[in-house]
Design an enzyme around this catalytic site. Sequence first.
Site, mmCIF file in Angstrom:
data_model
loop_
_atom_site.group_PDB
_atom_site.id
_atom_site.type_symbol
_atom_site.label_atom_id
_atom_site.label_comp_id
_atom_site.label_asym_id
_atom_site.label_seq_id
_atom_site.Cartn_x
_atom_site.Cartn_y
_atom_site.Cartn_z
ATOM 1 N N GLY A 191 30.518 -12.635 27.683
ATOM 2 C CA GLY A 191 31.789 -11.952 27.937
ATOM 3 C C GLY A 191 31.963 -10.651 27.178
ATOM 4 O O GLY A 191 33.053 -10.091 27.134
ATOM 5 N N ASP A 201 23.608 -3.976 36.750
ATOM 6 C CA ASP A 201 23.276 -5.006 35.759
ATOM 7 C C ASP A 201 22.064 -5.833 36.191
ATOM 8 O O ASP A 201 21.165 -6.116 35.396
ATOM 9 C CB ASP A 201 24.479 -5.929 35.523
ATOM 10 C CG ASP A 201 25.743 -5.144 35.198
ATOM 11 O OD1 ASP A 201 25.618 -3.956 34.832
ATOM 12 O OD2 ASP A 201 26.846 -5.709 35.321
ATOM 13 N N SER A 245 21.602 -27.088 29.644
ATOM 14 C CA SER A 245 21.943 -25.885 28.886
ATOM 15 C C SER A 245 22.123 -26.241 27.417
ATOM 16 O O SER A 245 23.025 -27.005 27.060
ATOM 17 C CB SER A 245 23.239 -25.269 29.426
ATOM 18 O OG SER A 245 23.774 -24.388 28.455
ATOM 19 N N GLU A 285 28.384 5.688 34.063
ATOM 20 C CA GLU A 285 29.311 4.541 34.116
ATOM 21 C C GLU A 285 30.226 4.659 35.324
ATOM 22 O O GLU A 285 30.760 5.734 35.611
ATOM 23 C CB GLU A 285 30.142 4.518 32.828
ATOM 24 C CG GLU A 285 30.504 3.144 32.373
ATOM 25 C CD GLU A 285 29.296 2.336 31.924
ATOM 26 O OE1 GLU A 285 28.791 1.538 32.738
ATOM 27 O OE2 GLU A 285 28.847 2.511 30.780
ATOM 28 N N HIS A 286 30.396 3.522 36.004
ATOM 29 C CA HIS A 286 31.200 3.456 37.229
ATOM 30 C C HIS A 286 30.643 4.390 38.297
ATOM 31 O O HIS A 286 31.384 4.911 39.131
ATOM 32 C CB HIS A 286 32.676 3.752 36.932
ATOM 33 C CG HIS A 286 33.343 2.610 36.208
ATOM 34 N ND1 HIS A 286 33.806 1.493 36.858
ATOM 35 C CD2 HIS A 286 33.566 2.404 34.888
ATOM 36 C CE1 HIS A 286 34.319 0.644 35.958
ATOM 37 N NE2 HIS A 286 34.177 1.166 34.755
ATOM 38 N N SER A 322 26.175 -8.158 30.091
ATOM 39 C CA SER A 322 25.562 -8.709 31.309
ATOM 40 C C SER A 322 24.811 -10.024 31.120
ATOM 41 O O SER A 322 23.692 -10.200 31.618
ATOM 42 C CB SER A 322 24.624 -7.676 31.955
ATOM 43 O OG SER A 322 25.363 -6.600 32.397
ATOM 44 N N ASP A 356 27.572 3.258 39.836
ATOM 45 C CA ASP A 356 26.657 2.459 40.679
ATOM 46 C C ASP A 356 27.258 2.143 42.048
ATOM 47 O O ASP A 356 26.586 2.261 43.067
ATOM 48 C CB ASP A 356 26.126 1.200 39.957
ATOM 49 C CG ASP A 356 27.172 0.168 39.565
ATOM 50 O OD1 ASP A 356 28.391 0.453 39.658
ATOM 51 O OD2 ASP A 356 26.768 -0.944 39.144
HETATM 52 C C1 GLA Z 1 30.276 -3.549 35.350
HETATM 53 C C2 GLA Z 1 29.622 -3.819 36.709
HETATM 54 C C3 GLA Z 1 28.542 -2.776 37.007
HETATM 55 C C4 GLA Z 1 29.072 -1.364 36.826
HETATM 56 C C5 GLA Z 1 29.794 -1.221 35.477
HETATM 57 C C6 GLA Z 1 30.442 0.117 35.317
HETATM 58 O O1 GLA Z 1 29.337 -3.752 34.326
HETATM 59 O O2 GLA Z 1 29.037 -5.104 36.713
HETATM 60 O O3 GLA Z 1 28.044 -2.970 38.319
HETATM 61 O O4 GLA Z 1 29.921 -1.005 37.883
HETATM 62 O O5 GLA Z 1 30.773 -2.226 35.312
HETATM 63 O O6 GLA Z 1 29.504 1.130 35.215
#
Ligand code: GLA
Length: 380
Positions: free
Chosen positions: A121, A171, A68, A34-35, A125, A37
Site C-alpha cells: 500500500g 507497474d 502466504s 507520472e500519470h 506496486s 501511461d
Molecule cells: C498508479 C497506476 C499507474 C500510473 C501511476 C501514475 O501507480 O497504477 O498505472 O498511472 O499511478 O503515473
Amino acid sequence: MTVHQKVSQAFKAQFGQSPAVVVRAPGRVNLIGEHTDYNDGFVLPMAIDRAVWIALRPRSDTRVRIYSLDYDSHGDFDLTDFAKADDGWLEYIKGTAWAMQQAGQTLSGWEGVLAGDVPLGAGLSSSAALEMASARAFTAVSDLKWQPSAMALFGQQAENHWVGVNCGIMDQMISAAGRAGHALLIDCRSLETEAVPLPPDSVVVVMDTATRRGLVDSAYNERRAQCEEAAAYFGVKALRDVDLLTFEARAAGLNPLPRKRARHVINENDRTMAAVAAMWADDAVTFGRLMNASHISLRDDFEVSSTELNIMVELAQAQGGCYGARMTGGGFGGCAVALVCSTQVGEFAAEVTDVYQLKTRLEPNIYICQATNGAELIAG
Ligand code: GLA
C-alpha cells in the site's frame, strides 16, 4: 534470511522436498513520467530490489494451492471453476489466471509458498509484483513462453477487470521487463522499451511519507476522465498526440481543469524524453532538475500531491548531494523519490528522517534502492 531463502525453507517444511521452481517479480519506483501511461505516453520507472517470491512445484491437476507466509494464510482454487471473491492477496493470482485463460492460454495447476518484501500500500506496486510473479509461475508450470509485455497486459487486465482498479500499464510492464542497473523507458502505446543506465555515482532513494489516502481511486478516475476530455477537444486518441506548440495555440478554448491536466501530461512526456537524454549523457544534475519540475507540475497542474509529499520533497531537495526529488506513483500519499550522490546518501537518509519527523510527527521509511531485473525464473 533473504525472502528467497524464506520461501524455499517454508516449501521444504511443507512438502518435504526442495521447490521445483522459484519465481520472483519486483516492485517499482517511477523516476519520471507520472500519470502519462494512460495517456499513451512515456514513463521511466525502475524495478527495485524488493520483490514477491513464490517457491512452487507443478501439480498434475488444475488446482492452485498457495500458502502466504506474510499473511499466514492458505488460498486455493481450481482453474476450471473459480469466481471473484473477497479473498485479498489470492484475488491477484486468480485475476492473473483469469486474464491468461481469457486469452486462450491453457494453464496447469501448481502448489507453493509465497512471500515478499515490497511494502504494501505504499505505492511501490506490490500488487503488480504479485501479478507478475503469478504469471511467471503459471508460464513455468504450463510450459508457456514468457513474453513480458503480453504478461504485463494480463496483469493490467486482472487489475482492471478482476480486482477493479483502473490502473495504466506502467507497474506491470516494469515488474515484467525491468533490467538490473537500469531504468526502463516505456512507450505506453507501443509497449516498446529501452533500458537506460542510471547516472554513475548516484543512488535512487525512496522516501515513504507514512501517509495513505482514501478516495484515491475516485481522484485517479477523475484525472483520467479530464485527460480524455482534453484529448477529445484536440481531436486525438490520447494526449500523447498533442505537442506543446499545438497545446499552447489552442488551450484557451479548453475548460480550466482539463487544460491544467493536459499541460502536465504534455510537459511530462517531454520531460521524460529529456530525462532519458540526460541519463545517456551521465548528467545527474539535469536529470534532477527535471525531477523537480515534474513535482511542481504534479502539485500545481495535475493536483495529485499532498502536504506530506510536498514537505518530504522540499526537504529532500534542500539536502547536500540531492540532484532532485519528486512525488512518485499515483499520489495523494505514499512515496517520494530522490536521486542522490552516492557518497552523501547516508547523511541524506538520516537528515531527511529527522527533519520529516520533526515537521510531521510521522515516522518515514527510507529505502535506498538498486535497480533489478524484472520477473525471473530461478531454479529451486
Ligand atoms: C498508479 C497506476 C499507474 C500510473 C501511476 C501514475 O501507480 O497504477 O498505472 O498511472 O499511478 O503515473
